[in-house]
Write an enzyme that holds these catalytic residues in place. Structure first.
Site, mmCIF file in Angstrom:
data_model
loop_
_atom_site.group_PDB
_atom_site.id
_atom_site.type_symbol
_atom_site.label_atom_id
_atom_site.label_comp_id
_atom_site.label_asym_id
_atom_site.label_seq_id
_atom_site.Cartn_x
_atom_site.Cartn_y
_atom_site.Cartn_z
ATOM 1 C CB ALA A 1 -31.236 60.290 25.687
ATOM 2 C CG ASN B 1 -16.285 54.537 15.984
ATOM 3 O OD1 ASN B 1 -17.062 53.602 15.889
ATOM 4 N ND2 ASN B 1 -16.415 55.479 16.886
ATOM 5 C CD GLU C 1 -19.501 63.175 16.702
ATOM 6 O OE1 GLU C 1 -18.965 62.663 17.697
ATOM 7 O OE2 GLU C 1 -20.470 63.973 16.786
ATOM 8 N N GLY D 1 -29.417 66.231 25.355
ATOM 9 C CA GLY D 1 -29.769 67.550 25.857
ATOM 10 C C GLY D 1 -31.170 67.554 26.446
ATOM 11 C CE LYS E 1 -18.157 57.821 25.803
ATOM 12 N NZ LYS E 1 -19.101 58.658 26.554
ATOM 13 C CB SER F 1 -21.504 55.204 16.665
ATOM 14 O OG SER F 1 -20.201 55.712 16.924
#
Lengths: 306, 306
Positions: A128, A191, A267, A12, A183, A254
């Protein structure tokens, strides 16, 4: 345009910073009070490929009052419903809302708050990091692909143009939904399995039984994806997964970092859990996705995260 | 009777020791050379509820030549096929063979070496430990239930009588196969799940998602058991599992001890793996059992155990 960034985490901040260099007005929305305070007091500090410090308006989502032209959703997946609820006052009849979240099921959530014809979805490979309150670290290059759910290419053109003015390399792509599934397939196969088995991607893909697990999950993702979006390039996605597994062989995915290394909630509900949910709606059984979702939930419960 | 104990681990030593006190001739068979040497040199040392030292014949399975009246199988599950192959010369037309192994699928293996009418299966709740080569530690009390596959109650009577002379508290029980399934259900629901999730039985059963996992595996066991043995007391077995989970709430199951704590290969192929195998034969899908079997296999492969 008046652009809100809903969720001023690392990504963001990157989007807010780069868009603030265009002629558009940008407002960050976030709930992290130390972050808000730091940016209000000293501006947003940028390090990495560029060093900069910019004054950017930031406020709580509930404090936003002016109707938006564009809202870019960049929250954590599980914070999306609350964010949309909080920013209801700024979602007008003409407000375009773009989700750049990872995972599945976000369009369904968005439909509860945004008319179908104003919903856009996208994927980005920009990266980022957040070094602390008010401090984003930006390195490398990336791009954005975005798609309007109702196919209004012309209406999206000014938004693509704006991203390109900001150097964010955007393009309209009518296959974004397939890219989102691709993805999700990569993440949904690697994951939870590597997280549950506490192993690297290479260790998982290096055994016959590990490949069985990957294939079992993959087949369920594909069956549900086909039911939802029609044509899906099954072979291409499988090849993509195998390539990704080779490139990332020595890494933990992740979700492993989240749950095993940092004790954070995962998630899973927006990957395998979303496939279970969508599968039920269209009558496709998804025992593999159900099982890994329950396993991750159990681990989260034991760690006190649920 | 000439009785061979095939597999002279802790339980084999208990049975051999107690049976050697009757008028029957007992011979131990094992492949652990230090164990054989110790027993040949100093006899079998017994500690615990009794202190004793007895001279008992012990040899390699391949060294046995005299045709047996009874062979009691007490190997590790994965060593059974090789043991039966090695002792082929002592299996005569009249030789009864009794399996007291945990897990499923052993009768199928036995049928390759023993005529159906000579096969007996049993369950025991006796316990025993091995303190080192030639040294068994025996505590507590127990019992044996056994059943002839073809229902020849009279033919089994002398064997039941012999066990009772040895104080091993045996009885003929026409529900042994149901008891074997019940024990396998307890192990098949708790063992792989707690091992994969690295949690106690109480942690697994204490969460809704953990219970979902248990139920998913349980349903597959019951479906396959019903196809194989007909009537199965589904409700009774579920109650038994729930009771067992409460009693053992603070414990890690044996498979966790094997794989996570001691880095040993598990008996998954004789629990959930056997249900997958049997399920395929009768056309019952078993995705939950398949998935936990693949997960355990993957962990075993990563540890270099496969």
């Amino acid at each position: 345009m008046l652009v809100y960034i809903a969720g001023a985490g690392a990504m963001g901040c990157r989007f807010g910073y780069q868009l603030s260099k265009t002629e558009n007005e940008v407002i960050l929305l976030d709930n992290w009070s130390a972050h808000i305070e730091a940016i209000r007091q000293d501006g947003l500090l940028i390090t990495g490929d560029v060093e900069d410090r910019v004054q950017l308006p930031i406020m709580l989502p509930t404090e936003a009052t002016r109707q938006a032209d564009l809202i870019i959703l960049l929250t954590k997946a599980d914070q999306l419903p609350k964010m949309l609820q909080d920013i209801k006052p700024i979602i007008g009849k003409e407000t375009k809302v773009l989700s750049l979240l990872n995972g599945l099921g976000h369009a369904t959530t968005m439909r509860r708050f945004v008319p179908e014809e104003n919903i856009m979805v996208g994927v980005t490979i920009w990266l980022a990091g957040l070094k602390g309150p008010g401090h984003a670290h930006l390195e490398g290059t990336g791009s954005i692909s975005l798609q309007d759910l109702t196919g209004q290419v012309a209406a999206v053109a000014p938004i693509v143009e704006m991203f390109n003015q900001a150097g964010l390399k955007a393009q309209y792509d009518e296959n974004v939904i397939q890219a989102i599934w691709q993805k999700a397939c990569v993440n949904g196969t690697m994951n939870p399995t590597c997280t549950i088995l506490d192993c690297t991607i290479g260790e998982l893909f290096g055994t016959e039984s590990g490949l069985n697990l990957v294939q079992g999950i993959f087949k369920e993702f594909i069956a549900v994806a086909k039911a939802e979006v029609g044509n899906i390039d099954e072979e291409g996605i499988w090849k993509y997964i195998m390539d990704a597994s080779k490139k990332a062989a020595s890494h933990y995915p992740s979700m492993h970092q989240d749950l095993v290394q940092h004790g954070r909630k995962t998630e899973i509900d927006f990957l395998n859990g979303a496939v279970v949910f969508k599968g039920k709606r269209v009558g496709i059984p998804t025992p593999y996705c159900q099982m890994v979702t329950d396993m991750i939930h159990t681990k989260e419960s034991i760690l006190g995260l649920r």
